[in-house]
Design a protein around this motif. Structure first.
Motif, PDB file in Angstrom:
ATOM      1  N   TRP B  35      59.560  71.316 -12.924  1.00 59.48           N
ATOM      2  CA  TRP B  35      58.509  71.539 -13.915  1.00 59.48           C
ATOM      3  C   TRP B  35      58.632  73.108 -14.248  1.00 59.48           C
ATOM      4  CZ3 TRP B  35      53.973  74.581 -12.616  1.00 59.48           C
ATOM      5  CH2 TRP B  35      53.116  74.464 -13.624  1.00 59.48           C
ATOM      6  N   HIS B  36      58.869  73.783 -13.107  1.00 60.74           N
ATOM      7  CA  HIS B  36      58.489  75.409 -13.706  1.00 60.74           C
ATOM      8  C   HIS B  36      59.740  76.150 -14.060  1.00 60.74           C
ATOM      9  CE1 HIS B  36      58.485  79.522 -12.108  1.00 60.74           C
ATOM     10  NE2 HIS B  36      57.138  79.429 -12.716  1.00 60.74           N
ATOM     11  N   VAL B  37      61.012  75.656 -13.705  1.00 59.89           N
ATOM     12  CA  VAL B  37      62.156  76.202 -14.253  1.00 59.89           C
ATOM     13  C   VAL B  37      62.281  76.399 -15.640  1.00 59.89           C
ATOM     14  CG1 VAL B  37      63.814  74.417 -14.527  1.00 59.89           C
ATOM     15  CG2 VAL B  37      64.419  76.342 -13.618  1.00 59.89           C
ATOM     16  N   ASP B  38      62.706  77.520 -16.253  1.00 58.04           N
ATOM     17  CA  ASP B  38      62.830  77.993 -17.565  1.00 58.04           C
ATOM     18  C   ASP B  38      64.229  77.414 -18.329  1.00 58.04           C
ATOM     19  OD1 ASP B  38      62.207  78.984 -19.983  1.00 58.04           O
ATOM     20  OD2 ASP B  38      63.185  81.232 -19.186  1.00 58.04           O
ATOM     21  N   ILE B  39      63.892  76.247 -18.735  1.00 59.99           N
ATOM     22  CA  ILE B  39      65.161  75.666 -19.202  1.00 59.99           C
ATOM     23  C   ILE B  39      64.751  74.725 -20.646  1.00 59.99           C
ATOM     24  CG2 ILE B  39      66.699  73.488 -19.194  1.00 59.99           C
ATOM     25  CD1 ILE B  39      67.129  74.194 -16.420  1.00 59.99           C
ATOM     26  N   GLU B  40      65.392  75.161 -21.818  1.00 61.61           N
ATOM     27  CA  GLU B  40      65.135  74.389 -22.732  1.00 61.61           C
ATOM     28  C   GLU B  40      66.051  72.951 -22.651  1.00 61.61           C
ATOM     29  OE1 GLU B  40      64.025  74.867 -25.845  1.00 61.61           O
ATOM     30  OE2 GLU B  40      63.102  76.682 -25.241  1.00 61.61           O
ATOM     31  N   TRP B  41      65.234  71.769 -22.381  1.00 61.79           N
ATOM     32  CA  TRP B  41      65.753  70.633 -21.932  1.00 61.79           C
ATOM     33  C   TRP B  41      66.439  69.960 -23.201  1.00 61.79           C
ATOM     34  CZ3 TRP B  41      66.577  69.617 -17.183  1.00 61.79           C
ATOM     35  CH2 TRP B  41      65.624  70.262 -16.274  1.00 61.79           C
ATOM     36  N   SER B  42      66.178  70.444 -24.404  1.00 62.86           N
ATOM     37  CA  SER B  42      66.984  69.917 -25.567  1.00 62.86           C
ATOM     38  C   SER B  42      68.487  70.288 -25.425  1.00 62.86           C
ATOM     39  CB  SER B  42      66.423  70.629 -26.699  1.00 62.86           C
ATOM     40  OG  SER B  42      66.459  72.060 -26.946  1.00 62.86           O
ATOM     41  N   ASP B  43      68.710  71.585 -24.770  1.00 67.10           N
ATOM     42  CA  ASP B  43      70.056  72.240 -24.594  1.00 67.10           C
ATOM     43  C   ASP B  43      70.818  70.945 -23.782  1.00 67.10           C
ATOM     44  OD1 ASP B  43      69.681  74.217 -25.961  1.00 67.10           O
ATOM     45  OD2 ASP B  43      69.459  75.481 -24.207  1.00 67.10           O
ATOM     46  N   LEU B  44      70.169  70.386 -22.731  1.00 66.51           N
ATOM     47  CA  LEU B  44      70.936  69.518 -22.039  1.00 66.51           C
ATOM     48  C   LEU B  44      71.475  68.177 -22.658  1.00 66.51           C
ATOM     49  CD1 LEU B  44      71.715  68.698 -19.089  1.00 66.51           C
ATOM     50  CD2 LEU B  44      69.411  67.415 -18.863  1.00 66.51           C
ATOM     51  N   TRP B  45      70.473  67.974 -23.712  1.00 70.44           N
ATOM     52  CA  TRP B  45      71.144  66.749 -24.417  1.00 70.44           C
ATOM     53  C   TRP B  45      72.099  66.818 -25.408  1.00 70.44           C
ATOM     54  CZ3 TRP B  45      69.131  63.689 -21.254  1.00 70.44           C
ATOM     55  CH2 TRP B  45      68.055  63.800 -20.977  1.00 70.44           C
ATOM     56  N   ALA B  46      71.987  68.282 -25.820  1.00 69.57           N
ATOM     57  CA  ALA B  46      73.198  68.800 -26.594  1.00 69.57           C
ATOM     58  C   ALA B  46      74.546  68.862 -25.803  1.00 69.57           C
ATOM     59  CB  ALA B  46      72.971  70.018 -27.510  1.00 69.57           C
ATOM     60  N   ALA B  47      74.373  69.392 -24.562  1.00 73.69           N
ATOM     61  CA  ALA B  47      75.315  69.737 -23.892  1.00 73.69           C
ATOM     62  C   ALA B  47      76.752  68.845 -23.766  1.00 73.69           C
ATOM     63  CB  ALA B  47      74.978  69.881 -22.496  1.00 73.69           C
ATOM     64  N   PRO B  48      76.329  67.174 -23.628  1.00 69.83           N
ATOM     65  CA  PRO B  48      77.930  66.607 -23.627  1.00 69.83           C
ATOM     66  C   PRO B  48      78.526  66.842 -24.879  1.00 69.83           C
ATOM     67  CG  PRO B  48      75.811  65.406 -23.053  1.00 69.83           C
ATOM     68  CD  PRO B  48      75.375  66.704 -23.430  1.00 69.83           C
ATOM     69  N   LYS B  49      77.869  66.947 -26.019  1.00 71.29           N
ATOM     70  CA  LYS B  49      78.852  66.905 -27.359  1.00 71.29           C
ATOM     71  C   LYS B  49      79.365  68.365 -27.414  1.00 71.29           C
ATOM     72  CE  LYS B  49      77.388  66.502 -31.880  1.00 71.29           C
ATOM     73  NZ  LYS B  49      76.513  66.615 -32.751  1.00 71.29           N
ATOM     74  N   LYS B  50      78.751  69.252 -27.020  1.00 74.19           N
ATOM     75  CA  LYS B  50      79.408  70.710 -27.080  1.00 74.19           C
ATOM     76  C   LYS B  50      80.545  70.718 -26.095  1.00 74.19           C
ATOM     77  CE  LYS B  50      75.293  73.337 -28.178  1.00 74.19           C
ATOM     78  NZ  LYS B  50      74.408  74.243 -27.657  1.00 74.19           N
ATOM     79  N   LEU B  51      80.213  70.069 -24.879  1.00 76.27           N
ATOM     80  CA  LEU B  51      81.308  70.084 -23.794  1.00 76.27           C
ATOM     81  C   LEU B  51      82.367  69.358 -24.347  1.00 76.27           C
ATOM     82  CD1 LEU B  51      79.583  69.804 -20.279  1.00 76.27           C
ATOM     83  CD2 LEU B  51      80.870  71.718 -21.189  1.00 76.27           C
ATOM     84  N   TRP B  52      82.119  68.346 -24.874  1.00 80.32           N
ATOM     85  CA  TRP B  52      83.504  67.371 -25.449  1.00 80.32           C
ATOM     86  C   TRP B  52      84.106  68.174 -26.306  1.00 80.32           C
ATOM     87  CZ3 TRP B  52      86.314  64.022 -24.127  1.00 80.32           C
ATOM     88  CH2 TRP B  52      87.218  63.191 -24.963  1.00 80.32           C
TER      89      TRP B  52
END
Lengths: 276, 298
Positions: B35-52
């Protein structure tokens, strides 16, 4: 034999050659090992351009730095609270995610719980590859490819943790008593059910204890992955070192020390309780 | 016992409150962190595409023309690891003797153990950052950082091994009138030797990984080449470098593991085979893992 002989005549020395078996000659093996080690050492010394003189030439520089390092500036503490928390959160989140993901993989990676050899070999190979990439490398990859900050740190640590946890847990599975599983199989259950009902309860204390150990690793790792931009205390280290603020740097290092020592203490206590 | 009639159904499971509470606390801590950590969770959804995308750039196909350079950089990293570990061994060996219970009095022993503990707690990278200010960005600095880092682990493993040897030979040498050094040489060393050699090698394996990491902060070798290419997004070279890192690390682990196995078990055997085959191997590896816990690198 020789003991009995020498006991009966304590004053006379028995001719040793006939009493003892001849020692196997291994000196040439030792010499060969020594030669190889010496050769590699010389090669490595040339490669890294060993220069102990530099240590003395830079001694003045060093003593100034060390002087600054020995006087941490505690007024900087409020600035470090956020990165400190971020480090802790990174460690906790990645441990939790990795723990969840690695449990099923561990069962696939152990001979004792996975009857399919091709699957076993494949899983182990992938795990070996994952494990041989250092955490900081994952972090710097993710920082560039995904985003800077804690998210990349978490992704990097999750990968790194899965490698370790799967190795430790699957090896523990290999060493378990398989009686219960055999009974379950004999009673007509499938492998998945047998593993879940007979192997999972057996492995869970080890699994939990290894998870705590991984959390400990993560605290250490998460303090440094920031050096490549993945959030937490490491980012702070990078910042203060580029400005040569050694008073601040030593405070951050002190915090890392305290964090690691406290966590080691807690973790060893918890693990002892678990294993008992 | 047989006289008691079999109960109908199962006995109720006892509720273990302490365990439940512990689980609840852990859950709360994890949730709070999420809950507290400073993360843009939208980055996580974009991550697989970027990584691929990055993976495709890296391995489709990698730039093999950089292979010779990559190999020589790796050799430098391995040299760093070897030399650092060797210095670590030379320094830590006498120190660990002085830290062994039964050989030295407490006032000598405890300060040395304290130094080992502090060195273990500081990550190598941080040691290297400190060293950089003194000797600059060279491979030698990296080797020294590895040396200092490995003193902590090697020292601890050392005195633990010396204390764990069978007391018999120790008492025998003592009873025969040996001095402390002679007790060490003839009572302790022969039984400790295989374990000591094995953990030296094991520490070298750890150092190989550490040396790649040290490169990432600029101390030369494969890590430096990697970080340079990642920063400039030369992904096809990064692909080659990744392959080299993985292959070299695995080869070194296999060689070192084989030698360790020979030292401890007394026969030549590929570690892969042993690990797949049996229990004893699993136990031994676990012990090593527990030892690795001291430093935090596996």
């Amino acid at each position: 034999m020789s003991a009995a002989v020498s006991m009966s005549k304590p004053t006379e020395h028995p001719p040793p050659a006939q009493q003892r078996p001849v020692r196997p000659r291994t000196w040439w093996k030792a010499a060969a090992v020594l030669v190889v080690v010496a050769a590699v050492t010389v090669w490595s010394a040339i490669a890294v351009e060993v220069d102990f003189g530099a240590l003395f030439r830079n001694a003045g520089n060093a003593s100034r730095t060390i002087g600054q390092l020995l006087q941490p500036d505690y007024s900087y503490f409020p600035e470090t609270v956020r990165p400190l928390l971020e480090t802790l959160e990174t460690a906790v989140i990645s441990t939790a995610v990795a723990a969840v993901l690695s449990l099923p993989i561990s069962f696939l990676a152990s001979r004792a719980t996975d009857p399919s050899t091709p699957l076993l070999v494949a899983v182990r190979f992938v795990m070996n590859v994952i494990r041989s990439i250092p955490d900081l490398l994952y972090a710097s990859l993710f920082v560039t490819a995904v985003a800077t900050g804690a998210l990349s740190g978490i992704l990097a640590l999750v990968l790194f943790n899965i490698g370790i946890l799967v190795k430790l847990v699957s090896e523990a599975l290999d060493g378990l008593d398989r009686g219960g599983q055999e009974a379950a199989l004999a009673a007509g259950s499938g492998w998945i059910k047998a593993d879940r009902s007979a192997m999972l309860p057996e492995i869970s204390p080890i699994y939990i204890s290894q998870t705590i150990y991984v959390l400990e690793l993560n605290i250490r790792a998460s303090t440094v992955i920031g050096l490549v931009g993945a959030g937490g205390l490491g980012m702070l280290i990078d910042k203060v070192r580029t400005f040569y603020q050694y008073h601040y740097l030593s405070l951050v290092i002190l915090e890392i020390l305290v964090l690691v020592v406290v966590l080691e203490f807690v973790s060893s206590y918890a693990r002892r309780k678990l294993v008992r | 016992m047989t006289a008691i009639p079999a109960p109908v159904g199962r006995p109720a499971k006892p509720v273990r409150w302490a365990r439940l509470l512990a689980a609840l606390i852990v859950l709360l801590v994890v949730l709070a962190a999420f809950w507290h950590v400073d993360i843009e969770w939208s980055d996580l959804w974009a991550a697989p595409k970027k990584l691929w995308r990055v993976l495709r750039l890296m391995f489709g196909p990698p730039d093999w023309s950089q292979l010779p350079q990559a190999l020589s950089a790796t050799m430098l990293s391995v040299a760093m690891a070897w030399f650092g570990t060797l210095i670590g061994i030379v320094v830590s060996f006498p120190l660990s003797l002085f830290a062994t219970r039964g050989l030295t009095p407490g006032p000598v022993r405890w300060p040395i153990r304290g130094v080992f503990a502090v060195l273990r707690a500081v990550p190598e990278v941080v040691i290297a950052v400190l060293m950089l200010s003194v000797t600059g960005l060279t491979a030698f600095t990296g080797a020294l950082a590895i040396a200092i880092g490995s003193i902590g682990t090697l020292g601890k493993w050392g005195y633990e091994t010396f204390e764990a040897v069978d007391r018999g030979p120790l008492e025998a040498t003592g009873a025969a009138g040996a001095s402390r050094m002679q007790v060490m040489r003839w009572g302790v060393w022969p039984s400790a030797r295989p374990d000591v050699f094995a953990f030296w090698l094991y520490r070298f394996e750890i150092s190989v990984r550490a040396s790649a990491i040290l490169g990432l902060i600029g101390a030369g070798g494969i890590g430096k080449m990697l970080v340079d290419n990642i920063q400039f997004r030369v992904w096809d070279v990064v692909g080659v470098l990744m392959i080299v890192v993985v292959v070299v690390t695995m080869i070194i682990d296999q060689i070192s593991g084989t030698i360790r196995n020979r030292i401890i078990a007394g026969r030549w055997q590929l570690p892969i085979v042993t690990a797949v085959s049996r229990r004893r191997a699993a136990r031994r590896l676990r012990e090593h893992a527990a030892a690795a816990a001291e430093k935090g690198i596996l």
